[in-house]
Design a protein around this motif. Sequence first.
Motif, mmCIF file in Angstrom:
data_model
loop_
_atom_site.group_PDB
_atom_site.id
_atom_site.type_symbol
_atom_site.label_atom_id
_atom_site.label_comp_id
_atom_site.label_asym_id
_atom_site.label_seq_id
_atom_site.Cartn_x
_atom_site.Cartn_y
_atom_site.Cartn_z
ATOM 1 N N THR A 346 0.963 -1.090 -0.049
ATOM 2 C CA THR A 346 -0.199 -0.067 0.146
ATOM 3 C C THR A 346 0.657 1.217 0.095
ATOM 4 N N LEU A 347 1.884 1.278 0.714
ATOM 5 C CA LEU A 347 2.725 2.223 0.999
ATOM 6 C C LEU A 347 3.818 2.488 -0.630
ATOM 7 N N ALA A 348 3.966 1.454 -0.952
ATOM 8 C CA ALA A 348 4.635 1.556 -2.418
ATOM 9 C C ALA A 348 3.733 2.485 -3.442
ATOM 10 N N GLU A 349 2.377 1.855 -3.360
ATOM 11 C CA GLU A 349 1.447 2.563 -4.420
ATOM 12 C C GLU A 349 1.176 3.756 -4.142
ATOM 13 N N ALA A 350 1.273 4.282 -2.817
ATOM 14 C CA ALA A 350 0.939 5.608 -2.396
ATOM 15 C C ALA A 350 2.193 6.735 -2.859
ATOM 16 N N ARG A 351 3.386 5.786 -2.793
ATOM 17 C CA ARG A 351 4.467 6.617 -3.228
ATOM 18 C C ARG A 351 4.451 6.807 -4.816
ATOM 19 N N LYS A 352 3.956 5.989 -5.549
ATOM 20 C CA LYS A 352 3.905 6.128 -7.064
ATOM 21 C C LYS A 352 2.670 7.206 -7.255
ATOM 22 N N GLY A 354 2.342 9.836 -5.728
ATOM 23 C CA GLY A 354 2.945 11.180 -5.136
ATOM 24 C C GLY A 354 2.802 11.308 -3.744
ATOM 25 N N GLY A 355 2.403 10.555 -3.051
ATOM 26 C CA GLY A 355 2.533 10.450 -1.720
ATOM 27 C C GLY A 355 4.064 10.662 -0.748
ATOM 28 N N GLN A 356 3.894 11.396 -0.006
ATOM 29 C CA GLN A 356 5.246 11.784 0.700
ATOM 30 C C GLN A 356 5.048 11.079 2.018
ATOM 31 N N VAL A 357 5.944 9.725 2.135
ATOM 32 C CA VAL A 357 5.723 8.804 3.440
ATOM 33 C C VAL A 357 6.773 8.870 4.257
ATOM 34 N N VAL A 358 6.373 9.097 5.520
ATOM 35 C CA VAL A 358 7.228 9.129 6.693
ATOM 36 C C VAL A 358 6.996 8.099 7.525
ATOM 37 N N GLY A 359 8.102 7.186 7.981
ATOM 38 C CA GLY A 359 7.729 5.884 8.724
ATOM 39 C C GLY A 359 7.225 4.927 7.712
ATOM 40 N N GLY A 360 6.569 3.771 8.587
ATOM 41 C CA GLY A 360 5.974 2.755 7.584
ATOM 42 C C GLY A 360 6.937 1.522 7.588
ATOM 43 N N ASP A 361 8.152 1.717 7.837
ATOM 44 C CA ASP A 361 9.005 0.391 7.634
ATOM 45 C C ASP A 361 9.104 -0.343 9.026
ATOM 46 N N ARG A 362 9.660 -1.513 8.868
ATOM 47 C CA ARG A 362 9.760 -2.204 9.912
ATOM 48 C C ARG A 362 10.584 -1.919 11.153
ATOM 49 N N PHE A 363 9.979 -1.981 12.302
ATOM 50 C CA PHE A 363 10.743 -1.497 13.507
ATOM 51 C C PHE A 363 11.860 -2.658 14.110
ATOM 52 N N GLU A 364 12.928 -2.382 13.783
ATOM 53 C CA GLU A 364 14.034 -3.493 13.991
ATOM 54 C C GLU A 364 14.599 -3.727 15.194
ATOM 55 N N MET A 381 -0.656 13.192 1.098
ATOM 56 C CA MET A 381 -1.249 12.924 -0.251
ATOM 57 C C MET A 381 -1.473 14.120 -1.005
ATOM 58 N N PRO A 382 -1.215 14.051 -2.244
ATOM 59 C CA PRO A 382 -1.795 15.421 -3.134
ATOM 60 C C PRO A 382 -3.021 15.474 -3.463
ATOM 61 N N GLU A 383 -3.976 14.102 -3.389
ATOM 62 C CA GLU A 383 -5.353 14.116 -3.420
ATOM 63 C C GLU A 383 -5.933 12.595 -3.076
ATOM 64 N N GLN A 384 -7.093 12.602 -2.802
ATOM 65 C CA GLN A 384 -7.712 11.296 -2.279
ATOM 66 C C GLN A 384 -8.065 10.156 -3.517
ATOM 67 N N ILE A 385 -6.859 9.546 -3.697
ATOM 68 C CA ILE A 385 -6.840 8.593 -4.876
ATOM 69 C C ILE A 385 -6.224 7.325 -4.354
ATOM 70 N N GLY A 386 -6.516 6.313 -5.358
ATOM 71 C CA GLY A 386 -5.724 4.889 -5.035
ATOM 72 C C GLY A 386 -5.919 4.525 -3.682
ATOM 73 N N PRO A 387 -5.052 3.914 -2.946
ATOM 74 C CA PRO A 387 -5.130 3.297 -1.808
ATOM 75 C C PRO A 387 -5.723 4.189 -0.703
ATOM 76 N N VAL A 388 -6.111 5.535 -0.828
ATOM 77 C CA VAL A 388 -6.662 6.182 0.261
ATOM 78 C C VAL A 388 -8.262 5.802 0.278
ATOM 79 N N LEU A 389 -8.603 5.375 -0.865
ATOM 80 C CA LEU A 389 -10.057 4.890 -1.032
ATOM 81 C C LEU A 389 -10.357 3.633 -0.362
ATOM 82 N N ARG A 390 -9.501 2.879 0.125
ATOM 83 C CA ARG A 390 -9.774 1.618 0.929
ATOM 84 C C ARG A 390 -9.107 1.455 2.081
ATOM 85 N N GLU A 391 -9.594 0.373 2.708
ATOM 86 C CA GLU A 391 -9.102 0.122 3.966
ATOM 87 C C GLU A 391 -7.862 -0.896 3.887
ATOM 88 N N THR A 392 -6.570 -0.272 4.474
ATOM 89 C CA THR A 392 -5.727 -1.234 4.631
ATOM 90 C C THR A 392 -5.096 -1.479 6.232
#
Length: 505
Positions: A346-352, A354-364, A381-392
């Motif tokens: 989901t985070l990879a899709e958001a990045r594609k 245009g989403g600016q992601v902070v965090g989200g990686d595995r807590f080692e 997110m620049p707008e409400q699209i893609g993964p924003v429209l569904r529940e992860t």
Amino acid sequence: MTLSAGVDSILQNLGVHRDRYRYGTRAVRSPLTGETVGQVKDADPAGVSDAIEQSEKAFIAWRSFPAPRRGEFVRLLGEELRATKTELGRLVTIETGKILSEGHGEVQEMIDICDFAVGLSRQLYGLTIASERPHHRMMEQWHPLGPVGIITAFNFPVAVWSWNAALALVCGNPVIWKPSDKTPLTALAVEALVGRAATRFGDAPAGLSTVLIGGREIGEMLVDDARVPLVSATGSTAMGQLVGPRLARRFARAILELGGNNASIVCPSADLDLALRAICFAAVGTAGQRCTSLRRLFVHHSVHDSLVARLKQAYAAVQIGNSLTNSGLLVGPLIDEAAFHRMQETLAEARKLGGQVVGGDRFEAVSYPAAYYVKPALVEMPEQIGPVLRETFAPILYVMKFSDFDEALALHNEVRQGLSSSIFSTDIHEVEKFLSVVGSDCGIANVNIGPSGAEIGGAFGGEKETGGGREAGSDAWKAYMRRVTSTINFGNDLPLAQGVKFDIV
Ligand code: NAD
């Protein structure tokens, strides 16, 4: 003590026989460490059918117990829960990974609904209705319905059962429970507590409350069995899409409590200190694994930058880990590896997009190779699209900027889910509009608190793809009963409704 030994000690104290959780073929793992903590045995088809038959027999007896006596049974169950809150809450934490205070909170919710249902057992009121005919009286009665099937999700492994069961039992119905296959141990623990309450009660019929361990096949058997007039199913929208039509095909009643995609709107007049705390609890709490978790945040441009900066600071400071070994933590693990991969995709899709992601990686820093702890993710997110429209089902919060309140409201309602929502504002026009017919389209709409953390006193549930069911408080009990409308003629004539004439002599 290993987690497995901890499970042993809790289940033994509660009186669960080791055969139920040690020697079966279905492994139960704790998301805290990834280790196997139980081996349960699935029900087989013949066992499911027998359980439903027992439940039918129990119904014949239980429906004739006066409702306040049925309430006494639930009162005793509430006492058993009070006495074992610490142990059962710990088991909830072991099985789901949620922090201890939330594990105990879940048991408190069970106690609360038991108290509510005890009171309800003396308040199953019907109406007296004015008749249009002379010397006639109309009334409404509520009768018990029959065996109630309860299918539950992993994230509230015992509370959701209790919302249904406490109500169903005082309404005169036996219950048959198919818990999540990820969390069967807490169900076995609750079964033992119900057994204790039944012993103290004295003459409760056998089969009043049954647990059927297993995967979706066991749930499907409940869904397809004509002897079960109501199935209350909690879980993903994908599950509801399969279960709903099957129940409709046999005209059974359905309570569907499905996925959410909950949002908050932060207005210019909001108290930002309060909003910050509420947003963090709702988005990060339970590692984003509540149906009511906050997933979409619309922030007015005038307060956007300062709020987002503070959110980033708060996110960086959140303590993550195993709350059995460190009591100061706020966030536990994801339920399993599959949940972790879904979050990463989901985070990879958001990045594609245009989403600016902070965090989200595995807590080692938490060193259990088979456990999946993650840093909560904040995604601008620049707008409400893609993964924003569904529940992860993970701690991902999408943040979007708005300028116009009506535009934010439209975006808020644009998604297909309709569970919970909230507004942060001190402007009465905005608040009232949000709560009005043109406002939030969700089953829950809050003001100056986040969308998660409901109390049992209100009816709980949502609209649209969230399924439309209602459980717990208010008049949700009516779904568990059969309504009868009766008209009584105490005169000597037979006037017909609507003035119809039908003189046969
Ligand atoms: P899930 O849908 O995978 O499973 C839920 C339950 O349904 C399990 O017991 C499962 O075995 C059973 N099931 C699955 N398919 C079935 C079928 N075809 N027939 C009968 N039973 C079937 O959900 P999950 O991963 O355990 O839980 C997370 C989901 O539950 C999220 O979507 C969350 O939003 C939702 N949820 C909703 C509420 C609510 O009240 N709205 C509450 C808690 C969780």
